[in-house]
Design a protein around this motif. Structure first.
Motif, PDB file in Angstrom:
ATOM      1  N   TYR A   1      30.007  28.161  49.198  1.00  0.00           N
ATOM      2  CA  TYR A   1      28.943  28.505  48.033  1.00  0.00           C
ATOM      3  C   TYR A   1      28.443  28.374  49.038  1.00  0.00           C
ATOM      4  O   TYR A   1      27.765  27.569  50.308  1.00  0.00           O
ATOM      5  N   LEU A   2      27.291  29.589  49.025  1.00  0.00           N
ATOM      6  CA  LEU A   2      26.488  29.771  49.491  1.00  0.00           C
ATOM      7  C   LEU A   2      24.857  29.591  49.683  1.00  0.00           C
ATOM      8  O   LEU A   2      23.869  30.338  48.731  1.00  0.00           O
ATOM      9  N   LEU A   3      24.000  28.471  50.465  1.00  0.00           N
ATOM     10  CA  LEU A   3      22.841  29.213  49.636  1.00  0.00           C
ATOM     11  C   LEU A   3      21.666  29.781  49.742  1.00  0.00           C
ATOM     12  O   LEU A   3      21.280  29.779  50.914  1.00  0.00           O
ATOM     13  N   LYS A   4      20.631  30.163  49.073  1.00  0.00           N
ATOM     14  CA  LYS A   4      19.379  30.528  49.340  1.00  0.00           C
ATOM     15  C   LYS A   4      18.487  29.864  49.977  1.00  0.00           C
ATOM     16  O   LYS A   4      18.428  28.574  49.407  1.00  0.00           O
ATOM     17  N   PRO A   5      17.763  30.054  50.733  1.00  0.00           N
ATOM     18  CA  PRO A   5      17.326  31.665  51.445  1.00  0.00           C
ATOM     19  C   PRO A   5      18.632  30.818  52.879  1.00  0.00           C
ATOM     20  O   PRO A   5      19.065  30.369  53.192  1.00  0.00           O
ATOM     21  N   PHE A   6      19.485  32.535  53.398  1.00  0.00           N
ATOM     22  CA  PHE A   6      20.547  32.029  54.531  1.00  0.00           C
ATOM     23  C   PHE A   6      20.407  33.166  55.453  1.00  0.00           C
ATOM     24  O   PHE A   6      19.767  34.037  55.259  1.00  0.00           O
TER      25      PHE A   6
ATOM     26  N   CYS B   1      32.476  35.373  36.469  1.00  0.00           N
ATOM     27  CA  CYS B   1      33.868  34.905  37.244  1.00  0.00           C
ATOM     28  C   CYS B   1      34.626  34.214  36.452  1.00  0.00           C
ATOM     29  O   CYS B   1      35.947  33.911  35.864  1.00  0.00           O
ATOM     30  N   ARG B   2      33.945  33.737  35.015  1.00  0.00           N
ATOM     31  CA  ARG B   2      35.194  33.045  33.385  1.00  0.00           C
ATOM     32  C   ARG B   2      35.616  34.956  32.868  1.00  0.00           C
ATOM     33  O   ARG B   2      36.767  35.067  32.671  1.00  0.00           O
ATOM     34  N   ALA B   3      34.500  36.068  33.102  1.00  0.00           N
ATOM     35  CA  ALA B   3      35.220  36.898  32.831  1.00  0.00           C
ATOM     36  C   ALA B   3      36.163  38.030  33.597  1.00  0.00           C
ATOM     37  O   ALA B   3      37.474  38.349  33.064  1.00  0.00           O
TER      38      ALA B   3
ATOM     39  N   SER C   1      30.977  23.399  38.413  1.00  0.00           N
ATOM     40  CA  SER C   1      31.104  24.318  37.032  1.00  0.00           C
ATOM     41  C   SER C   1      32.190  25.300  38.474  1.00  0.00           C
ATOM     42  O   SER C   1      32.745  25.864  37.782  1.00  0.00           O
ATOM     43  N   ALA C   2      31.107  25.910  39.728  1.00  0.00           N
ATOM     44  CA  ALA C   2      31.289  27.190  40.444  1.00  0.00           C
ATOM     45  C   ALA C   2      33.240  26.544  40.626  1.00  0.00           C
ATOM     46  O   ALA C   2      33.746  27.308  40.658  1.00  0.00           O
ATOM     47  N   VAL C   3      33.375  25.101  41.046  1.00  0.00           N
ATOM     48  CA  VAL C   3      34.142  25.103  41.599  1.00  0.00           C
ATOM     49  C   VAL C   3      35.572  25.477  40.169  1.00  0.00           C
ATOM     50  O   VAL C   3      36.355  25.336  40.976  1.00  0.00           O
TER      51      VAL C   3
END
Length: 225
Positions: A101-106, A66-68, A92-94
């Protein structure tokens, strides 16, 4: 069509995510990358609208990707996928502009809801006139609603929405009410609210004597007819 880059190092999961994305109308998979470096190389010559990004990659963390991406001036949006349930990670993601943001497992229904919401966000983002429009558009991306009607609660709404996600064949207001611990009338109010928001659809189920029963489901799921 909204173009998507799937970034996932596990082959079976990557293929499943690719299939999931292409099952949602209005989306197409532009490519699949198995590492952060491969994703960045792909993005140099093929711009996409959205990255479906696993955060744990073999060569670098997804947040580094994401930073790149941001440092390179790329304007694509990101949905992060991870098994990590760390609040610091979410923050950090925000901060890096990750939109969802999606949590595994889904299951497919969970990703479908995220993508459908993202598509609505893109459509409505061009209609902003004032602050109310800004709040509405951000609410579309981040949740079912920014302000609920009087007498409705977010917890119950989340329970109703979860019941819809888990019942792709459709579900009645009575069944939803039993799952949410509310009356059939109250459940129908929540369901009709979701229909008005475009998060759910209603359809009749025939087969019994008398009037057909109304069922509810997510918009692009099949009713089993």
């Amino acid at each position: 069509m909204i173009s998507v880059l799937v970034v996932e190092d596990e082959e079976i999961t990557a293929e499943a995510n690719r299939i999931y994305v292409e099952r949602v109308p209005g989306f197409r998979v532009a490519g699949v990358a198995r590492s952060g470096g491969e994703a960045l190389r792909f993005l140099r010559h093929t711009p996409v609208d959205l990255i479906l990004l696993d955060l744990y990659l073999p060569d670098m963390h997804g947040l580094e990707v994401c930073r790149a991406v941001r440092a390179g001036g790329l304007l694509c949006d990101v949905i992060a996928i991870t098994s990590a349930r760390d609040l610091a990670m979410v923050r950090s993601a925000v901060s890096l502009g990750i939109s969802q943001y999606l949590l595994k497992p889904f299951a497919f229904a969970a990703l479908q809801e995220k993508l459908t919401r993202y598509a609505r966000f893109r459509r409505e983002a061009g209609e902003i006139v004032g602050q109310g429009d800004v709040d509405r558009v951000l609410g579309t991306l981040r949740g079912v609603a920014t302000e609920l009607p009087k007498g409705m609660t977010q917890d119950t709404l989340d329970t109703v929405a979860a019941e819809l996600r888990g019942r792709p064949e459709g579900v009645s207001a009575q069944a939803v009410g039993a799952a949410a611990g509310v009356s059939r009338v109250t459940a129908r109010r929540y369901l009709e609210y979701l229909v008005e928001r475009g998060v759910a659809v209603r359809f009749p189920q025939y087969g019994g004597v008398g009037r057909p029963e109304l069922l509810y489901r997510m918009p692009t799921q099949r009713s089993g007819e």
